[in-house]
Motif scaffolding. Structure first.
Motif, PDB file in Angstrom:
ATOM      1  N   ARG A   2       0.775  -1.006  -0.112  1.00  0.00           N
ATOM      2  CA  ARG A   2       0.123   0.006  -0.013  1.00  0.00           C
ATOM      3  C   ARG A   2       0.873   1.159  -0.085  1.00  0.00           C
ATOM      4  N   THR A   5       3.011   2.458   2.916  1.00  0.00           N
ATOM      5  CA  THR A   5       4.693   1.728   2.830  1.00  0.00           C
ATOM      6  C   THR A   5       5.461   2.371   1.641  1.00  0.00           C
ATOM      7  N   LYS A 114       2.972 -10.344  -5.981  1.00  0.00           N
ATOM      8  CA  LYS A 114       1.790 -10.559  -4.727  1.00  0.00           C
ATOM      9  C   LYS A 114       1.804  -9.614  -3.711  1.00  0.00           C
ATOM     10  N   ILE A 116       4.184  -7.656  -2.541  1.00  0.00           N
ATOM     11  CA  ILE A 116       5.316  -7.545  -1.710  1.00  0.00           C
ATOM     12  C   ILE A 116       6.578  -7.064  -2.707  1.00  0.00           C
ATOM     13  N   PRO A 117       7.083  -5.890  -2.345  1.00  0.00           N
ATOM     14  CA  PRO A 117       8.421  -5.404  -3.118  1.00  0.00           C
ATOM     15  C   PRO A 117       9.373  -6.315  -2.604  1.00  0.00           C
TER      16      PRO A 117
ATOM     17  N   LYS B 162       5.341 -12.872   2.722  1.00  0.00           N
ATOM     18  CA  LYS B 162       3.894 -12.996   2.409  1.00  0.00           C
ATOM     19  C   LYS B 162       2.988 -13.598   3.524  1.00  0.00           C
ATOM     20  N   ASN B 165       2.341 -10.707   5.963  1.00  0.00           N
ATOM     21  CA  ASN B 165       1.501  -9.788   5.499  1.00  0.00           C
ATOM     22  C   ASN B 165      -0.058 -10.373   5.812  1.00  0.00           C
ATOM     23  N   SER B 178       3.483  -3.545   7.650  1.00  0.00           N
ATOM     24  CA  SER B 178       3.458  -4.096   6.169  1.00  0.00           C
ATOM     25  C   SER B 178       4.939  -4.730   6.116  1.00  0.00           C
ATOM     26  N   PHE B 179       5.329  -5.739   5.170  1.00  0.00           N
ATOM     27  CA  PHE B 179       6.391  -6.406   5.207  1.00  0.00           C
ATOM     28  C   PHE B 179       6.927  -6.446   3.616  1.00  0.00           C
TER      29      PHE B 179
END
Lengths: 126, 347
Positions: A2, A5, A114, A116-117, B162, B165, B178-179
């Protein structure tokens, strides 16, 4: 990922002085509903880079945020929550699922998969 | 600004030793690595240059760590839950705890660490937290809830990121935590943005302790606090240049299965923080407070559920389980120490 972040991530490649903010290449954007929490937003407001958030939100297809950062007093006042709701939506409900974050100085792309950076640097970048 | 060492009651007296072993490249190279990596000892002691082979073995270590946690996180979570760190126990507690007792001890570890660092009195000031080596996000979610702060976690393992999150979403904490996948040695953040920098049992994975500490300090906001809780080897005595060969041998065997580079001591961390002008540096040896942990982990591994899960999980997990008695041996013989080091960045 998001935008809350994204508002904190920067490119840390050796020698880069202008690694923030990362440009967004959006391939898949989804919206996830999150409970509205005005107190949390007020708590965090001072730390948000407003202009960068506005641009990032536009990259994800949301253009409702005002260009200029609202005054802190506007955010603090309990009266009008419509601005806070727009902030809430941009910051917390828009998710970049697939795409990339691009270093403004080098053009290096950090993949987002998915949601995730992956910010790992290659050997020669560290 | 002169760094001051403020001694709380639990501070052990640190023997002074001249050699800061972790600054020498030979320390970088003497550790065990996954067998696929190359080892070289061409860098001479005291020289600053790091060879190309040393750089690729850092890469190999990074990949090894990621794969290890990709494979074993699910198993750990199944048996122990979402905190991948030691529990904090009263010393000499002879009561054998239930599973939930150990869970509580893991929460207590977080609380005791915050308290030791003096963080609990400053709740309103904490807006942004980074969890360096976040696992599946147990600490992040706990701390974000506790302070109403935003917490960002970094891990080398995409599987962990993952899962972290997903757990955040399930606990309605997505707006706060957040991860992402990132390297603690090259953190993707601007300078000085975090009020609290948290490293709970991740320091032992860092191949370059100096770089690791520099990054922690870089991302800390002025006035912010750093908390490092980590496995160390015992402090070296005056005149001692390195651990005894049998001690090193024990650690090497542990390093191999847990993907750890060379160990350092608590006082090495203190020295690094002093050299970077941090203030209010405190440290303690909590080895006695974590003593029940590994025996408890082994007990859970030996249950029917544990054994079946281990076999399903794969070789890395099995090897990891077989290495656990070495951890107990290390603690018993005073080689391994469970250390906490905290400090504050000057304004």
């Amino acid at each position: 990922m998001r935008l809350m972040t994204h508002n904190m991530l920067s490119c840390n490649i050796k020698g880069v002085t202008n690694g923030f903010p990362l440009k967004i290449e959006a391939e898949k954007v989804i919206e996830k509903e999150v409970d509205f929490n005005p107190d949390f937003l007020r708590h965090m407001f001072a730390k948000i880079e407003w202009k960068d958030l506005v641009e990032a939100a536009r990259s994800l297809g949301y253009a409702e945020l005002p260009e200029d950062s609202p005054d802190a007093t506007v955010i603090e006042s309990a009266a009008d929550e419509s601005l806070l709701k727009k902030l809430h939506h941009a910051l917390l409900e828009l998710h970049l699922e697939e795409g990339a974050l691009v270093c403004p100085e080098t053009g290096r792309k950090f993949p987002v998969n998915k949601g995730i950076p992956n910010m790992l640097l290659h050997e020669d970048e560290a | 600004m002169k760094a001051t060492l403020a001694p709380p009651s639990s501070l052990i007296s640190l023997p002074r030793h001249k050699v800061s072993s972790l600054r020498s490249p030979s320390l970088l190279l003497q550790s065990q690595r996954p067998s696929s990596a190359l080892m070289t000892t061409t860098a001479s002691r005291g020289s600053v240059a790091v060879t190309a082979a040393a750089t690729s073995s850092a890469e190999a270590l990074r990949e090894g760590i990621a794969e290890f946690y990709n494979e074993t996180s699910g198993l750990w979570e199944e048996i122990w839950g979402d905190h991948m760190h030691h529990g904090f126990y009263d010393p000499d507690s002879s009561v054998q705890l239930s599973d939930s007792g150990h869970r509580e001890a893991q929460i207590r570890m977080i609380e005791e660490s915050l308290r030791f660092a003096g963080v609990t009195e400053e709740e309103k000031k904490i807006k942004r937290v980074v969890d360096v080596g976040c696992g599946i996000g147990g600490s992040s979610r706990y701390i974000a809830s506790k302070f109403g702060a935003e917490c960002i976690g970094i891990t080398l393992s995409p599987v962990q990121a993952k899962r972290a999150n997903d757990l955040a979403a399930a606990q309605s904490l997505s707006h706060k935590v957040s991860f992402q996948v990132a390297d603690a040695l090259d953190q993707p953040f601007e300078d000085g943005i975090f009020d609290l920098v948290w490293s709970m049992e991740s320091g032992e994975h860092m191949p370059d302790k100096a770089k690791f500490v520099k990054e922690l300090v870089r991302v800390t906001a002025p006035g912010g606090r750093i908390i490092i809780v980590t496995w160390c080897h015992r402090n070296l005595s005056q005149g001692e240049e390195s651990l005894q060969p049998w001690e090193q041998n024990l650690l090497d065997r542990i390093c191999k299965t847990f993907y750890l580079p060379a160990w350092c001591s608590t006082s090495d961390y203190v020295e690094l923080l002093q050299s970077l002008s941090l203030q209010d540096i405190k440290c303690a040896d909590w080895s006695e407070n974590v003593a029940p942990f590994w025996p408890a982990v082994i007990r859970t591994a030996l249950t029917w559920k544990g054994l079946v899960s281990l076999l399903r999980s794969g070789m890395k997990s099995i090897k990891g389980a077989l290495t656990m008695p070495l951890m107990i041996e290390g603690y018993k013989k005073g080689v391994i120490k469970f250390g906490i080091i905290t400090c504050q960045k000057p304004l």
